[in-house]
Design a protein around this motif. Sequence first.
Motif, PDB file in Angstrom:
ATOM      1  N   ARG A  62       0.839  -1.192   0.000  1.00 17.83           N
ATOM      2  CA  ARG A  62       0.000   0.000   0.000  1.00 17.83           C
ATOM      3  C   ARG A  62       0.879   1.249   0.000  1.00 17.83           C
ATOM      4  NH1 ARG A  62      -3.454  -0.615   5.177  1.00 17.83           N
ATOM      5  NH2 ARG A  62      -4.367   1.347   4.517  1.00 17.83           N
ATOM      6  N   PRO A  63       0.556   2.224  -0.845  1.00 12.90           N
ATOM      7  CA  PRO A  63       1.288   3.486  -0.797  1.00 12.90           C
ATOM      8  C   PRO A  63       1.066   4.169   0.551  1.00 12.90           C
ATOM      9  CG  PRO A  63       0.017   3.313  -2.826  1.00 12.90           C
ATOM     10  CD  PRO A  63      -0.432   2.203  -1.933  1.00 12.90           C
ATOM     11  N   GLU A  64       2.118   4.822   1.043  1.00 12.90           N
ATOM     12  CA  GLU A  64       2.049   5.502   2.328  1.00 12.90           C
ATOM     13  C   GLU A  64       2.640   6.893   2.216  1.00 12.90           C
ATOM     14  OE1 GLU A  64       5.851   4.209   4.895  1.00 12.90           O
ATOM     15  OE2 GLU A  64       4.588   2.494   4.348  1.00 12.90           O
ATOM     16  N   TYR A  65       2.394   7.684   3.264  1.00 15.23           N
ATOM     17  CA  TYR A  65       2.978   9.021   3.346  1.00 15.23           C
ATOM     18  C   TYR A  65       3.070   9.418   4.810  1.00 15.23           C
ATOM     19  CZ  TYR A  65      -1.766  10.767   4.132  1.00 15.23           C
ATOM     20  OH  TYR A  65      -3.018  10.999   4.646  1.00 15.23           O
ATOM     21  N   HIS A  66       3.863  10.439   5.057  1.00 18.88           N
ATOM     22  CA  HIS A  66       4.054  10.965   6.406  1.00 18.88           C
ATOM     23  C   HIS A  66       3.830  12.474   6.383  1.00 18.88           C
ATOM     24  CE1 HIS A  66       5.762   7.035   7.045  1.00 18.88           C
ATOM     25  NE2 HIS A  66       6.613   7.266   6.063  1.00 18.88           N
ATOM     26  N   ARG A  67       3.490  13.025   7.516  1.00 25.53           N
ATOM     27  CA  ARG A  67       3.299  14.471   7.626  1.00 25.53           C
ATOM     28  C   ARG A  67       4.422  15.145   8.399  1.00 25.53           C
ATOM     29  NH1 ARG A  67      -3.105  14.198   9.218  1.00 25.53           N
ATOM     30  NH2 ARG A  67      -3.868  13.802   7.107  1.00 25.53           N
ATOM     31  N   ALA A  96      -8.010   6.316   7.876  1.00 23.86           N
ATOM     32  CA  ALA A  96      -7.650   7.526   8.619  1.00 23.86           C
ATOM     33  C   ALA A  96      -6.134   7.599   8.821  1.00 23.86           C
ATOM     34  CB  ALA A  96      -8.354   7.529   9.974  1.00 23.86           C
ATOM     35  N   PHE A  97      -5.601   8.819   8.840  1.00 21.28           N
ATOM     36  CA  PHE A  97      -4.189   9.047   9.115  1.00 21.28           C
ATOM     37  C   PHE A  97      -3.917   8.709  10.575  1.00 21.28           C
ATOM     38  CE2 PHE A  97      -0.359  11.399  10.116  1.00 21.28           C
ATOM     39  CZ  PHE A  97       0.429  11.182   8.980  1.00 21.28           C
ATOM     40  N   ASN A  98      -2.823   7.987  10.838  1.00 20.16           N
ATOM     41  CA  ASN A  98      -2.443   7.610  12.201  1.00 20.16           C
ATOM     42  C   ASN A  98      -1.430   8.639  12.712  1.00 20.16           C
ATOM     43  OD1 ASN A  98      -1.150   6.478  14.471  1.00 20.16           O
ATOM     44  ND2 ASN A  98      -1.603   4.395  13.771  1.00 20.16           N
ATOM     45  N   ASP A  99      -1.907   9.621  13.471  1.00 18.83           N
ATOM     46  CA  ASP A  99      -1.032  10.677  13.984  1.00 18.83           C
ATOM     47  C   ASP A  99       0.029  10.135  14.931  1.00 18.83           C
ATOM     48  OD1 ASP A  99      -2.032  13.115  12.748  1.00 18.83           O
ATOM     49  OD2 ASP A  99      -3.844  12.803  13.940  1.00 18.83           O
ATOM     50  N   ALA A 100      -0.312   9.149  15.741  1.00 15.82           N
ATOM     51  CA  ALA A 100       0.627   8.600  16.717  1.00 15.82           C
ATOM     52  C   ALA A 100       1.852   7.986  16.049  1.00 15.82           C
ATOM     53  CB  ALA A 100      -0.070   7.556  17.595  1.00 15.82           C
ATOM     54  N   HIS A 101       1.669   7.397  14.867  1.00 17.01           N
ATOM     55  CA  HIS A 101       2.779   6.776  14.147  1.00 17.01           C
ATOM     56  C   HIS A 101       3.172   7.555  12.889  1.00 17.01           C
ATOM     57  CE1 HIS A 101       1.377   3.265  16.560  1.00 17.01           C
ATOM     58  NE2 HIS A 101       2.676   3.228  16.780  1.00 17.01           N
ATOM     59  N   ASP A 102       2.554   8.730  12.689  1.00 19.29           N
ATOM     60  CA  ASP A 102       2.839   9.587  11.535  1.00 19.29           C
ATOM     61  C   ASP A 102       2.814   8.793  10.228  1.00 19.29           C
ATOM     62  OD1 ASP A 102       3.482  12.082  10.262  1.00 19.29           O
ATOM     63  OD2 ASP A 102       5.536  11.359  10.018  1.00 19.29           O
ATOM     64  N   ILE A 103       1.702   8.100   9.991  1.00 20.66           N
ATOM     65  CA  ILE A 103       1.584   7.350   8.752  1.00 20.66           C
ATOM     66  C   ILE A 103       0.143   7.341   8.265  1.00 20.66           C
ATOM     67  CG2 ILE A 103       1.268   5.088   9.856  1.00 20.66           C
ATOM     68  CD1 ILE A 103       3.071   3.970   7.538  1.00 20.66           C
ATOM     69  N   GLY A 104       0.028   7.538   6.972  1.00 24.11           N
ATOM     70  CA  GLY A 104      -1.256   7.423   6.301  1.00 24.11           C
ATOM     71  C   GLY A 104      -1.072   6.575   5.064  1.00 24.11           C
ATOM     72  N   PHE A 105      -2.124   5.928   4.656  1.00 25.91           N
ATOM     73  CA  PHE A 105      -2.072   5.087   3.460  1.00 25.91           C
ATOM     74  C   PHE A 105      -3.005   5.671   2.416  1.00 25.91           C
ATOM     75  CE2 PHE A 105      -0.789   2.345   6.930  1.00 25.91           C
ATOM     76  CZ  PHE A 105       0.364   1.775   6.413  1.00 25.91           C
TER      77      PHE A 105
END
Length: 155
Positions: A62-67, A96-105
């Motif tokens: 799965r493609p991912e990204y970080h903020r 949903a974006f996981n703020d605790a792990h700074d990862i979204g798919f």
Amino acid sequence: MIIDTLHHAEKTAFYPQAIRKALRAVINQEPHALPPGKYIVDGDNLFFNVVEGESKPLAEQRPEYHRQYIDIHIVLKGEEIIGAGNKGLEIVEDGAFNDAHDIGFCTQISSETLIHLHPEEIAIIFPGELHRPMSSLGAGAPLRKIIIKINSALI
């Protein structure tokens, strides 16, 4: 996104100090001898993980990204394909974006480019850049790598 080699990047003056510091921290730890796990350099601002696993066919990742964090992927053993998209591509979230792990798919990377990393090669991926790490073009294969996390506020 930047592609380089571990030792060249650590010595290159035009990289921000935080990136050079992170690479020096890895090199000073003799990365090939490190067991899998998390290594803290500067609290939550700078740390890295040694990962051993198996790559998977690109289509299965799965493609991912970080903020918040910059990723530096360093291959130690094996080969890795990272599907990548340039900054600014539309992100169609897949959950949903996981703020605790700074990862979204997301569902896809339009205009995807493939980065092929060999041992001692690195990919520096900035927040907002879509990527599919731990991939292969064929069947999965053993992969040993380091993923550095740098808080982008340090840059």
